[in-house]
Design a protein around this motif. Structure first.
Motif, PDB file in Angstrom:
ATOM      1  N   ALA A   1       5.761  12.338  -6.196  1.00  0.00           N
ATOM      2  CA  ALA A   1       4.062  12.543  -5.591  1.00  0.00           C
ATOM      3  C   ALA A   1       3.698  11.689  -5.160  1.00  0.00           C
ATOM      4  O   ALA A   1       2.679  11.746  -4.438  1.00  0.00           O
ATOM      5  CB  ALA A   1       3.852  13.952  -6.518  1.00  0.00           C
ATOM      6  N   ASN A   2       3.507  10.385  -5.105  1.00  0.00           N
ATOM      7  CA  ASN A   2       2.793   9.537  -4.825  1.00  0.00           C
ATOM      8  C   ASN A   2       3.801   8.626  -4.171  1.00  0.00           C
ATOM      9  O   ASN A   2       3.605   7.695  -3.521  1.00  0.00           O
ATOM     10  CB  ASN A   2       2.981   8.379  -5.562  1.00  0.00           C
ATOM     11  N   ARG A   3       4.653   9.162  -2.953  1.00  0.00           N
ATOM     12  CA  ARG A   3       5.605   8.600  -1.955  1.00  0.00           C
ATOM     13  C   ARG A   3       4.295   7.503  -1.290  1.00  0.00           C
ATOM     14  O   ARG A   3       4.417   6.200  -1.090  1.00  0.00           O
ATOM     15  CB  ARG A   3       6.520   9.540  -1.477  1.00  0.00           C
ATOM     16  N   ALA A   4       3.766   8.666  -0.255  1.00  0.00           N
ATOM     17  CA  ALA A   4       2.167   7.355   0.185  1.00  0.00           C
ATOM     18  C   ALA A   4       1.487   6.254  -0.305  1.00  0.00           C
ATOM     19  O   ALA A   4       2.012   5.654   0.861  1.00  0.00           O
ATOM     20  CB  ALA A   4       1.490   8.865   0.665  1.00  0.00           C
ATOM     21  N   ASP A   5       1.576   6.135  -1.290  1.00  0.00           N
ATOM     22  CA  ASP A   5       0.821   5.598  -2.344  1.00  0.00           C
ATOM     23  C   ASP A   5       2.001   3.737  -2.365  1.00  0.00           C
ATOM     24  O   ASP A   5       1.348   3.110  -1.982  1.00  0.00           O
ATOM     25  CB  ASP A   5      -0.343   5.241  -3.031  1.00  0.00           C
ATOM     26  N   TYR A   6       3.067   4.559  -2.805  1.00  0.00           N
ATOM     27  CA  TYR A   6       4.310   3.365  -3.280  1.00  0.00           C
ATOM     28  C   TYR A   6       4.604   2.913  -1.568  1.00  0.00           C
ATOM     29  O   TYR A   6       4.606   1.548  -0.926  1.00  0.00           O
ATOM     30  CB  TYR A   6       5.639   4.223  -3.492  1.00  0.00           C
ATOM     31  N   GLU A   7       4.656   3.648   0.042  1.00  0.00           N
ATOM     32  CA  GLU A   7       5.298   2.719   0.774  1.00  0.00           C
ATOM     33  C   GLU A   7       3.914   2.401   1.790  1.00  0.00           C
ATOM     34  O   GLU A   7       4.357   1.400   1.840  1.00  0.00           O
ATOM     35  CB  GLU A   7       5.369   4.574   1.724  1.00  0.00           C
ATOM     36  N   LYS A   8       2.448   2.818   1.427  1.00  0.00           N
ATOM     37  CA  LYS A   8       1.303   2.588   1.733  1.00  0.00           C
ATOM     38  C   LYS A   8       0.802   0.738   0.944  1.00  0.00           C
ATOM     39  O   LYS A   8       1.636   0.010   1.609  1.00  0.00           O
ATOM     40  CB  LYS A   8       0.328   2.594   1.736  1.00  0.00           C
ATOM     41  N   ASN A   9       1.546   0.159  -0.335  1.00  0.00           N
ATOM     42  CA  ASN A   9       1.480  -0.393  -0.713  1.00  0.00           C
ATOM     43  C   ASN A   9       2.548  -1.673  -0.855  1.00  0.00           C
ATOM     44  O   ASN A   9       2.218  -3.066  -0.622  1.00  0.00           O
ATOM     45  CB  ASN A   9       1.670  -0.530  -2.428  1.00  0.00           C
ATOM     46  N   ALA A  10       3.589  -1.345  -0.937  1.00  0.00           N
ATOM     47  CA  ALA A  10       5.216  -1.720   0.002  1.00  0.00           C
ATOM     48  C   ALA A  10       4.664  -2.738   0.773  1.00  0.00           C
ATOM     49  O   ALA A  10       4.623  -3.797   1.454  1.00  0.00           O
ATOM     50  CB  ALA A  10       6.371  -1.405   0.178  1.00  0.00           C
ATOM     51  N   ALA A  11       3.995  -1.585   2.332  1.00  0.00           N
ATOM     52  CA  ALA A  11       4.012  -2.520   3.349  1.00  0.00           C
ATOM     53  C   ALA A  11       3.107  -3.764   3.568  1.00  0.00           C
ATOM     54  O   ALA A  11       3.002  -4.986   4.061  1.00  0.00           O
ATOM     55  CB  ALA A  11       3.417  -1.094   4.595  1.00  0.00           C
ATOM     56  N   SER A  12       2.344  -3.542   2.119  1.00  0.00           N
ATOM     57  CA  SER A  12       1.218  -4.074   2.189  1.00  0.00           C
ATOM     58  C   SER A  12       0.874  -5.541   1.675  1.00  0.00           C
ATOM     59  O   SER A  12       1.471  -6.546   2.710  1.00  0.00           O
ATOM     60  CB  SER A  12      -0.214  -4.038   1.185  1.00  0.00           C
ATOM     61  N   ILE A  13       1.847  -5.576   0.742  1.00  0.00           N
ATOM     62  CA  ILE A  13       2.425  -6.807   0.091  1.00  0.00           C
ATOM     63  C   ILE A  13       3.980  -7.396   0.876  1.00  0.00           C
ATOM     64  O   ILE A  13       3.618  -8.734   0.985  1.00  0.00           O
ATOM     65  CB  ILE A  13       3.068  -6.808  -1.412  1.00  0.00           C
ATOM     66  N   SER A  14       4.402  -6.067   1.636  1.00  0.00           N
ATOM     67  CA  SER A  14       5.062  -7.567   2.970  1.00  0.00           C
ATOM     68  C   SER A  14       4.778  -8.062   3.572  1.00  0.00           C
ATOM     69  O   SER A  14       5.687  -8.953   4.280  1.00  0.00           O
ATOM     70  CB  SER A  14       6.517  -6.056   3.081  1.00  0.00           C
ATOM     71  N   THR A  15       3.629  -7.492   4.237  1.00  0.00           N
ATOM     72  CA  THR A  15       3.172  -8.389   5.161  1.00  0.00           C
ATOM     73  C   THR A  15       2.361  -9.775   4.596  1.00  0.00           C
ATOM     74  O   THR A  15       2.454 -10.829   5.221  1.00  0.00           O
ATOM     75  CB  THR A  15       1.684  -7.378   5.486  1.00  0.00           C
ATOM     76  N   LYS A  16       2.161  -9.073   3.381  1.00  0.00           N
ATOM     77  CA  LYS A  16       1.397 -10.577   2.840  1.00  0.00           C
ATOM     78  C   LYS A  16       3.000 -12.080   2.834  1.00  0.00           C
ATOM     79  O   LYS A  16       2.763 -13.068   3.153  1.00  0.00           O
ATOM     80  CB  LYS A  16       1.406 -10.648   1.128  1.00  0.00           C
ATOM     81  N   PHE A  17       4.520 -10.971   2.387  1.00  0.00           N
ATOM     82  CA  PHE A  17       5.326 -12.516   2.092  1.00  0.00           C
ATOM     83  C   PHE A  17       5.907 -12.620   3.624  1.00  0.00           C
ATOM     84  O   PHE A  17       6.358 -13.932   3.942  1.00  0.00           O
ATOM     85  CB  PHE A  17       6.340 -11.905   2.132  1.00  0.00           C
ATOM     86  N   ASP A  18       5.688 -11.907   5.082  1.00  0.00           N
ATOM     87  CA  ASP A  18       5.588 -12.054   6.681  1.00  0.00           C
ATOM     88  C   ASP A  18       4.899 -13.415   6.982  1.00  0.00           C
ATOM     89  O   ASP A  18       5.581 -14.101   7.205  1.00  0.00           O
ATOM     90  CB  ASP A  18       5.445 -11.376   7.401  1.00  0.00           C
ATOM     91  N   GLU A  19       3.804 -13.192   6.240  1.00  0.00           N
ATOM     92  CA  GLU A  19       2.873 -14.274   6.276  1.00  0.00           C
ATOM     93  C   GLU A  19       2.928 -15.632   5.865  1.00  0.00           C
ATOM     94  O   GLU A  19       3.199 -17.003   6.291  1.00  0.00           O
ATOM     95  CB  GLU A  19       1.257 -13.769   6.259  1.00  0.00           C
ATOM     96  N   LEU A  20       3.552 -15.649   4.930  1.00  0.00           N
ATOM     97  CA  LEU A  20       4.501 -15.938   3.738  1.00  0.00           C
ATOM     98  C   LEU A  20       5.304 -17.320   4.623  1.00  0.00           C
ATOM     99  O   LEU A  20       5.276 -18.764   4.713  1.00  0.00           O
ATOM    100  CB  LEU A  20       4.272 -16.191   2.671  1.00  0.00           C
ATOM    101  N   ASN A  21       5.988 -16.238   4.721  1.00  0.00           N
ATOM    102  CA  ASN A  21       7.642 -16.851   5.565  1.00  0.00           C
ATOM    103  C   ASN A  21       6.971 -17.694   6.568  1.00  0.00           C
ATOM    104  O   ASN A  21       7.552 -18.584   7.351  1.00  0.00           O
ATOM    105  CB  ASN A  21       8.022 -15.675   5.873  1.00  0.00           C
ATOM    106  N   ASN A  22       5.630 -17.153   7.909  1.00  0.00           N
ATOM    107  CA  ASN A  22       5.576 -17.464   8.599  1.00  0.00           C
ATOM    108  C   ASN A  22       4.534 -18.713   8.593  1.00  0.00           C
ATOM    109  O   ASN A  22       5.218 -19.601   9.380  1.00  0.00           O
ATOM    110  CB  ASN A  22       4.789 -16.860   9.273  1.00  0.00           C
ATOM    111  N   ARG A  23       3.785 -19.555   7.797  1.00  0.00           N
ATOM    112  CA  ARG A  23       3.390 -19.750   7.335  1.00  0.00           C
ATOM    113  C   ARG A  23       4.119 -21.220   6.945  1.00  0.00           C
ATOM    114  O   ARG A  23       4.305 -22.292   7.674  1.00  0.00           O
ATOM    115  CB  ARG A  23       2.909 -20.408   7.087  1.00  0.00           C
TER     116      ARG A  23
END
Length: 302
Positions: A157-179
């Motif tokens: 029932a909360n699939r959209a929130d889990y997908e949104k949250n996962a994308a958000s923290i994954s972006t943080k990890f991408d930024e960390l990797n780039n740095r």
């Protein structure tokens, strides 16, 4: 062996004498074996989850062993996340019993391509794997995907929130990797000396050479011959710092740095937070930023 038997006895006892406890909350209850999994579960689950970290603040996960009382706290969990690959052996023993009671169990190491562990002699052990993959900002994104998928399956029932949250923290990890990729690209040195062999994944990702005082389990004492060999390496390679960890005694790193005539710096395994970390509001991302800063100092990066 005695420790393993004691853990097994505790697990059998708790499932024999204590019935499941119903949850009073409608949130998905997640029990995790150590801090990085707690960080991921909280970010992906957001307001829909309740996360319990089994390893207390300030405790080295390699040395942690749950009590009967702490095992009881995960009895009513919906999900149980653990690292595997020998890092949290107590959790690997607990997981089958939880699964029988209907808890979904996730062994993160089963989703990874694992590197061979280094033993106390500084050589690859073809019979053991290095479990410290969460220190690689690329590999930890895979852990985010695993947690996201498990939550969606449990709570669609909360699939959209889990997908949104996962994308958000994954972006943080991408930024960390780039740095890390950009700021460790042009460094005078590529060699690091660490307290225990926990940084193999990060070394491989960013082209560093790791030398460690202790093997992958962070246990035991190095021989005088091993310390002398590391002191020779430090001098020959013109290494300026020996790294120690916040959850391990700095004594060995200080002994080596004194012998070699160099300084010490912190390189955090992010395995757990200390009480001071919690008070200061530090988390996985800020600890990894601190690690990058200290690596740049030690390696003399532009």
């Amino acid at each position: 062996m005695i420790k393993i038997m004691r853990t097994a006895i505790v697990i059998v006892s708790i499932f024999s004498f204590f019935p499941p406890e119903p949850s009073a909350s409608d949130k998905v209850k997640i029990a995790v074996s150590f801090y990085p999994l707690s960080f991921i579960a909280e970010r992906v689950g957001g307001s829909h989850v309740e996360v319990i970290n089994m390893t207390p603040a300030g405790v080295q996960p390699h040395e942690f062993e749950p009590t009967m009382k702490s095992i009881k706290t995960v009895y009513s969990s919906h999900l149980f996340l653990y690292n595997g690959a020998g890092f949290d052996s107590w959790a690997e023993k607990l997981a089958p019993e939880l699964k029988k009671k209907g808890t979904v169990t996730v062994n993160m190491s089963s989703y990874m391509v694992l590197l061979n562990a280094w033993n106390d002699s500084g050589k690859a052990d073809t019979k053991a794997h290095d479990p410290h993959f969460w220190l690689d900002p690329v590999l930890i994104k895979r852990e985010v995907e695993v947690v996201r998928n498990a939550l969606i399956k449990k709570d669609p029932a909360n699939r959209a929130d889990y997908e949104k949250n996962a994308a958000s923290i994954s972006t943080k990890f991408d930024e960390l990797n780039n740095r890390y990729s950009l700021e460790l690209k042009n460094c005078k040195h590529k060699d690091i000396v660490v307290s225990h062999s926990a940084f193999q994944y990060i070394a491989k990702r960013y082209g560093l050479n790791m030398f460690s005082i202790l093997g992958v389990t962070a246990s035991g004492e190095p021989s005088p011959k091993k310390l002398a060999e590391l002191s020779r390496i430090v001098k020959e390679k013109n290494i300026k710092y020996v790294f120690y960890e916040s959850l391990l005694s700095p004594k060995l790193a200080q002994t080596l740095s004194n012998e070699a005539g160099v300084k010490t710096l912190t390189l955090n395994t992010c395995e757990g937070l200390t009480d001071d970390d919690i008070k200061a509001g530090r988390n996985y991302l800020s600890l990894m930023e601190d690690n990058l800063k200290n690596l740049k100092t030690a390696l003399q990066c532009n």
